[in-house]
Enzyme design. Structure first.
Site, PDB file in Angstrom:
ATOM      1  N   CYS A 159      -9.877   5.810   3.963  1.00 38.54           N
ATOM      2  CA  CYS A 159      -8.867   6.513   3.174  1.00 38.54           C
ATOM      3  C   CYS A 159      -9.439   7.596   2.270  1.00 38.54           C
ATOM      4  O   CYS A 159      -8.755   8.565   1.956  1.00 38.54           O
ATOM      5  CB  CYS A 159      -8.085   5.496   2.341  1.00 38.54           C
ATOM      6  SG  CYS A 159      -9.103   4.505   1.217  1.00 38.54           S
ATOM      7  N   SER A 186       0.809  -1.217   0.000  1.00 36.30           N
ATOM      8  CA  SER A 186       0.000   0.000   0.000  1.00 36.30           C
ATOM      9  C   SER A 186       0.838   1.260   0.000  1.00 36.30           C
ATOM     10  O   SER A 186       0.307   2.365  -0.130  1.00 36.30           O
ATOM     11  CB  SER A 186      -0.914   0.009   1.234  1.00 36.30           C
ATOM     12  OG  SER A 186      -0.137   0.155   2.412  1.00 36.30           O
ATOM     13  N   GLY A 226       2.745   1.989   2.688  1.00 34.39           N
ATOM     14  CA  GLY A 226       2.988   2.276   4.097  1.00 34.39           C
ATOM     15  C   GLY A 226       4.111   1.433   4.658  1.00 34.39           C
ATOM     16  O   GLY A 226       4.647   0.538   3.996  1.00 34.39           O
ATOM     17  N   CYS A 265     -13.979  -3.034   1.525  1.00 39.22           N
ATOM     18  CA  CYS A 265     -12.788  -3.003   0.680  1.00 39.22           C
ATOM     19  C   CYS A 265     -12.018  -4.311   0.808  1.00 39.22           C
ATOM     20  O   CYS A 265     -11.593  -4.896  -0.186  1.00 39.22           O
ATOM     21  CB  CYS A 265     -11.915  -1.816   1.079  1.00 39.22           C
ATOM     22  SG  CYS A 265     -10.450  -1.585   0.044  1.00 39.22           S
ATOM     23  N   SER A 281       3.254  -2.808   5.091  1.00 44.34           N
ATOM     24  CA  SER A 281       3.375  -3.681   3.918  1.00 44.34           C
ATOM     25  C   SER A 281       4.788  -3.642   3.345  1.00 44.34           C
ATOM     26  O   SER A 281       5.260  -4.629   2.763  1.00 44.34           O
ATOM     27  CB  SER A 281       2.352  -3.291   2.849  1.00 44.34           C
ATOM     28  OG  SER A 281       2.524  -1.960   2.423  1.00 44.34           O
ATOM     29  N   LEU A 285      -2.625  -1.732  -5.703  1.00 49.55           N
ATOM     30  CA  LEU A 285      -3.863  -1.390  -6.395  1.00 49.55           C
ATOM     31  C   LEU A 285      -4.078   0.116  -6.314  1.00 49.55           C
ATOM     32  O   LEU A 285      -4.079   0.693  -5.228  1.00 49.55           O
ATOM     33  CB  LEU A 285      -5.055  -2.105  -5.749  1.00 49.55           C
ATOM     34  CG  LEU A 285      -5.027  -3.628  -5.746  1.00 49.55           C
ATOM     35  CD1 LEU A 285      -6.311  -4.169  -5.121  1.00 49.55           C
ATOM     36  CD2 LEU A 285      -4.844  -4.181  -7.154  1.00 49.55           C
TER      37      LEU A 285
END
Length: 374
Positions: A214, A26, A28, A118, A31, A50
């Protein structure tokens, strides 16, 4: 700092040479550290990001996942680690399955949890398919939960660090997904994750954590709903449970069950809370705190990772709530003692100690004492 025990948390056997791990990146620190651990394990590591929305138009701040800067950060980390990195555009799917659903739920007087939607769709289902297509032996993410090998199949457990536990948001993970997923950070405290990132010189080592929702700028849910559904702000009455009209509101999208502040109906002898929302009449029903007490809730779209019928369990009905004793009988969750702040649209997640048994969506509730507005 990077002990061998963490390199084995991918649960693919003692020798990962010849294995392939796809990591959901992501942008961050969490991850990114997962990708670093995968690369250090000896497995071929592929990072996948993604693209979920237009960062400039959706939010006007840093700290949101899967947006422009985050994609650049994920790519920088992949370059640093020397692993392949791919970006897939899923913006339209994210808008339809998450943002549109979020807006529709608010307009229906419900309290949505878009992060779960999500995970149910774009993140796990789509990433699951992509990882399979890439021939991966597993899909690894930076979520703080634990995957434990049980006697019959993999189990989902809370994170070792209670302050970081994300199991509430992952209740919809299916058994097939859990068999394939890996969560290497589930046994780590956050400071250790940041220390690993610093040791490896990753640019995201001190990057702030992403926001829970988000795509909501500055926590202003109503502005997002208005943008997606321009007809969302239809006013109506604020009505006490005893039938008295206490004032007017500017749209139900500004209210959620359990809300106390922002009602703008001062001068009442006791504090009043939003008890329920009635989209058919556009009424916001308010009452004293005791009117929020719920004895049972009907659960729909359930996902079970174990048999729960008729057994005692712990139920968590809000992400920050403490799990409380309850039982499941058919579709109905019955609390041992009255529970407060239970709202349609939220999730109920069930536990046996540290293990996640499953969960579902709260469709309706039964009050301890049934009273209604005239």
């Amino acid at each position: 700092m990077i002990d061998d025990i963490y390199l084995n948390d991918f649960q693919l056997g003692p020798d990962l040479a010849g294995k392939r791990i796809v990591v959901a990146m992501s942008g961050g620190v969490d991850s990114s550290v997962v990708a670093a651990l995968a690369a250090r394990s000896g497995a071929e590591t592929v990072g996948v990001t993604l693209q979920l929305y237009d960062h400039g138009s959706a939010v006007k701040r840093a700290g949101a996942c899967c947006a422009g800067q985050d994609i650049r950060d994920a790519r920088a980390v992949a370059d640093k680690l020397g692993i392949a990195h791919y970006v897939f555009d899923h913006e339209s799917r994210f808008r339809e399955s998450v943002i549109d659903h979020f807006a529709d739920e608010y307009m229906a007087g419900r309290t949505p949890i878009p992060c779960v939607r999500c995970n149910m769709g774009v993140k796990f289902t789509d990433l699951f398919r992509l990882a399979k297509e890439l021939g991966a032996d597993c899909l690894a993410t930076g979520h703080y939960v634990r995957r434990v090998e049980g006697p019959a199949f993999a189990e989902l457990h809370r994170a070792a660090d209670p302050a970081r536990d994300q199991s509430y948001f992952l209740f919809a993970t299916t058994q097939d997904q859990l068999d394939y997923l890996r969560f290497p950070l589930g046994g780590m405290p956050k400071p250790q994750v940041r220390a690993i990132a610093q040791e490896l010189g990753l640019v995201v080592a001190m990057k702030p954590d992403s926001q829970d929702i988000c795509f909501v700028p500055d926590g202003d849910y109503a502005s997002v709903v208005r943008k997606v559904r321009p007809d969302a702000e239809l006013g109506g009455d604020i009505v006490h449970l005893d039938g008295r009209v206490l004032g007017q509101h500017k749209g139900m999208i500004h209210y959620t069950v359990g809300q106390r502040k922002g009602l703008e109906i001062g001068g009442q002898p006791v504090p009043l809370y939003v008890i329920r929302l009635d989209p058919a009449t556009q009424r916001v029903i308010v009452g004293p705190r005791e009117a929020l007490a719920v004895q049972a809730a009907r659960i729909v779209e359930a996902n079970w990772l174990a048999d729960v019928e008729g057994r005692s369990l712990l139920a968590k009905v809000r992400s920050m709530a403490k799990p409380v004793p309850a039982r499941m009988d058919g579709e109905w969750l019955t609390f041992d003692t009255p529970e407060y702040g239970v709202a349609p649209g939220q999730a109920a997640v069930f536990y046996d100690g540290e293990r996640v048994l499953g969960g579902g969506w709260i469709e309706e509730t039964t009050a301890v004492e049934l009273v209604s507005a005239a």
